[in-house]
Design an enzyme around this catalytic site. Sequence first.
Site, PDB file in Angstrom:
ATOM      1  N   ARG A  45     123.254-124.199 -92.940  1.00 46.17           N
ATOM      2  CA  ARG A  45     124.504-124.850 -93.060  1.00 46.17           C
ATOM      3  C   ARG A  45     125.321-125.268 -90.998  1.00 46.17           C
ATOM      4  O   ARG A  45     125.375-125.999 -90.785  1.00 46.17           O
ATOM      5  CB  ARG A  45     125.488-124.113 -93.884  1.00 46.17           C
ATOM      6  CG  ARG A  45     126.781-124.596 -94.686  1.00 46.17           C
ATOM      7  CD  ARG A  45     127.768-124.815 -94.035  1.00 46.17           C
ATOM      8  NE  ARG A  45     128.169-123.507 -92.838  1.00 46.17           N
ATOM      9  CZ  ARG A  45     129.524-123.269 -91.994  1.00 46.17           C
ATOM     10  NH1 ARG A  45     130.011-124.282 -91.154  1.00 46.17           N
ATOM     11  NH2 ARG A  45     130.061-121.964 -91.095  1.00 46.17           N
ATOM     12  N   ASP A  46     126.050-123.686 -90.758  1.00 48.10           N
ATOM     13  CA  ASP A  46     126.474-123.603 -89.419  1.00 48.10           C
ATOM     14  C   ASP A  46     125.290-124.115 -88.546  1.00 48.10           C
ATOM     15  O   ASP A  46     125.565-124.813 -87.934  1.00 48.10           O
ATOM     16  CB  ASP A  46     126.991-122.505 -88.911  1.00 48.10           C
ATOM     17  CG  ASP A  46     127.961-122.657 -88.204  1.00 48.10           C
ATOM     18  OD1 ASP A  46     128.540-123.627 -87.943  1.00 48.10           O
ATOM     19  OD2 ASP A  46     128.132-121.784 -87.684  1.00 48.10           O
ATOM     20  N   HIS A 252     130.082-113.179 -85.715  1.00 47.87           N
ATOM     21  CA  HIS A 252     129.563-114.650 -86.110  1.00 47.87           C
ATOM     22  C   HIS A 252     130.399-114.833 -83.907  1.00 47.87           C
ATOM     23  O   HIS A 252     131.090-115.316 -83.820  1.00 47.87           O
ATOM     24  CB  HIS A 252     130.132-115.761 -86.328  1.00 47.87           C
ATOM     25  CG  HIS A 252     130.333-116.557 -86.921  1.00 47.87           C
ATOM     26  ND1 HIS A 252     129.091-117.219 -87.326  1.00 47.87           N
ATOM     27  CD2 HIS A 252     129.560-118.041 -85.750  1.00 47.87           C
ATOM     28  CE1 HIS A 252     128.713-118.684 -87.242  1.00 47.87           C
ATOM     29  NE2 HIS A 252     128.841-119.089 -86.343  1.00 47.87           N
ATOM     30  N   HIS A 254     129.003-117.384 -80.591  1.00 53.09           N
ATOM     31  CA  HIS A 254     127.997-118.483 -80.534  1.00 53.09           C
ATOM     32  C   HIS A 254     127.582-118.065 -79.252  1.00 53.09           C
ATOM     33  O   HIS A 254     127.966-117.131 -78.596  1.00 53.09           O
ATOM     34  CB  HIS A 254     128.517-119.585 -80.323  1.00 53.09           C
ATOM     35  CG  HIS A 254     129.149-120.412 -81.479  1.00 53.09           C
ATOM     36  ND1 HIS A 254     128.247-121.508 -82.008  1.00 53.09           N
ATOM     37  CD2 HIS A 254     129.465-119.616 -82.906  1.00 53.09           C
ATOM     38  CE1 HIS A 254     128.933-121.451 -83.423  1.00 53.09           C
ATOM     39  NE2 HIS A 254     129.238-121.122 -83.390  1.00 53.09           N
ATOM     40  N   CYS A 285     129.356-126.613 -82.910  1.00 55.23           N
ATOM     41  CA  CYS A 285     130.579-126.523 -83.827  1.00 55.23           C
ATOM     42  C   CYS A 285     131.366-128.078 -83.640  1.00 55.23           C
ATOM     43  O   CYS A 285     131.559-128.825 -82.386  1.00 55.23           O
ATOM     44  CB  CYS A 285     131.666-125.466 -83.455  1.00 55.23           C
ATOM     45  SG  CYS A 285     133.329-125.768 -84.644  1.00 55.23           S
ATOM     46  N   ASN A 294     124.805-121.140 -82.475  1.00 52.67           N
ATOM     47  CA  ASN A 294     125.357-119.688 -82.572  1.00 52.67           C
ATOM     48  C   ASN A 294     123.889-118.451 -82.278  1.00 52.67           C
ATOM     49  O   ASN A 294     122.662-119.157 -81.732  1.00 52.67           O
ATOM     50  CB  ASN A 294     124.601-119.380 -84.484  1.00 52.67           C
ATOM     51  CG  ASN A 294     125.023-120.238 -85.105  1.00 52.67           C
ATOM     52  OD1 ASN A 294     126.703-119.731 -85.006  1.00 52.67           O
ATOM     53  ND2 ASN A 294     125.341-120.985 -85.382  1.00 52.67           N
TER      54      ASN A 294
END
Length: 385
Positions: A45-46, A252, A254, A285, A294
Amino acid sequence: MVLFRSLVKRASDTTGSRYAAPWHYARYHSTGKSNFVRIVEVGPRDGLQNESRPIPPPIKAELINKLGQAGLRNIEAGSFVSPKWVPQLAGTAEVLSLIDPIPNTHLSVLVPNSKGLDEVFRVLSASVSPDSTAKPPPPVTEVAIFTAATDAFSRANTNVSVSESLTRLEPVARAALAKGLRVRGYVSVIVTCPYSGRVDPRRVRDVSRELIQMGCYEVSLGDTTGTGTPASVRTVLEEVCKEIDPSRLAGHFHDTNGTALANIFTALDMGLRSFDASVGGLGGCPYSPGATGNVATEDVVYALAGESFYGDVGEPHSAPSPISLSVPSPKWDFGPISLPLLAETGAWISETLGRENTSRAGRAYLARKRREQQLAEKAQTRAKL
């Protein structure tokens, strides 16, 4: 805004209320071991949302299947965000229909609003059939909701302020919980915002508290811009942990500036035991210009237990009275995750997408594997002479 005051609270001597884990959190999340680290794989997803070209659902499903085979037990499989805003996240319903059954694995999907949640319910209900031969419903056990620590980022991301986004998310959380789904929250830009600069840690604390109060079993704190350092991350966590138990928080990070692993170990020192990661370092993002992917799942696994890959001492120290050396066991336990399978998955998806594999541990493992294969081939050639 409706606040769920029925959550379990415990008094703190000096810092006010701290929200402890309610029964449903302990049931699904706690292992009873303080050294257990839960890795949430967000690559499907991300990790894919910022890719420049369309990715067919079968490729996304194959990625999820490979991650499950590599031992990941918490995977964010997709999103029901409108493809108008994030085109790469289209087709999640089809992706879910293509996933192989993975025992003991929790899949989550991101939802921005009630419409997105309705799509989740539709997908799950469509899979229910009295026909015993019908394919079982996809193992979606939770939804993720998201907001930010600044109004500027929230407006860029969802066209509403932080307060408005929380008001929008409250009925989503309530409806998901009523259907037996877990709810996980995200807070973006906990250190710096690409639109308004440095973020006040008190805003991160307040937004995280709101998400906990509306029923999130865990809140993932996102260094979306990847500017965080161990010092700035510690400052944020010290403020947030004044009101929220660290067992309810996830990191979370990056890796824009190469500090993600250092930030994870800072968070571990602060009591966090849950972290998001993305195989091959996938990510970025669309609303944070310049932010890279990430932290790579392979790098996290190696950082937590890399010493287990060293093997025995090759050339022991020679001394009159040699002392036997004991190789220490890894301090951290992350379950059945396989670094070799992760490295191969990271290389596969990176090649499929035509992008660089940014996992240093993954690349290093594959280079060692190639060298071992070359040495074995040379040995076989010599044996035939």
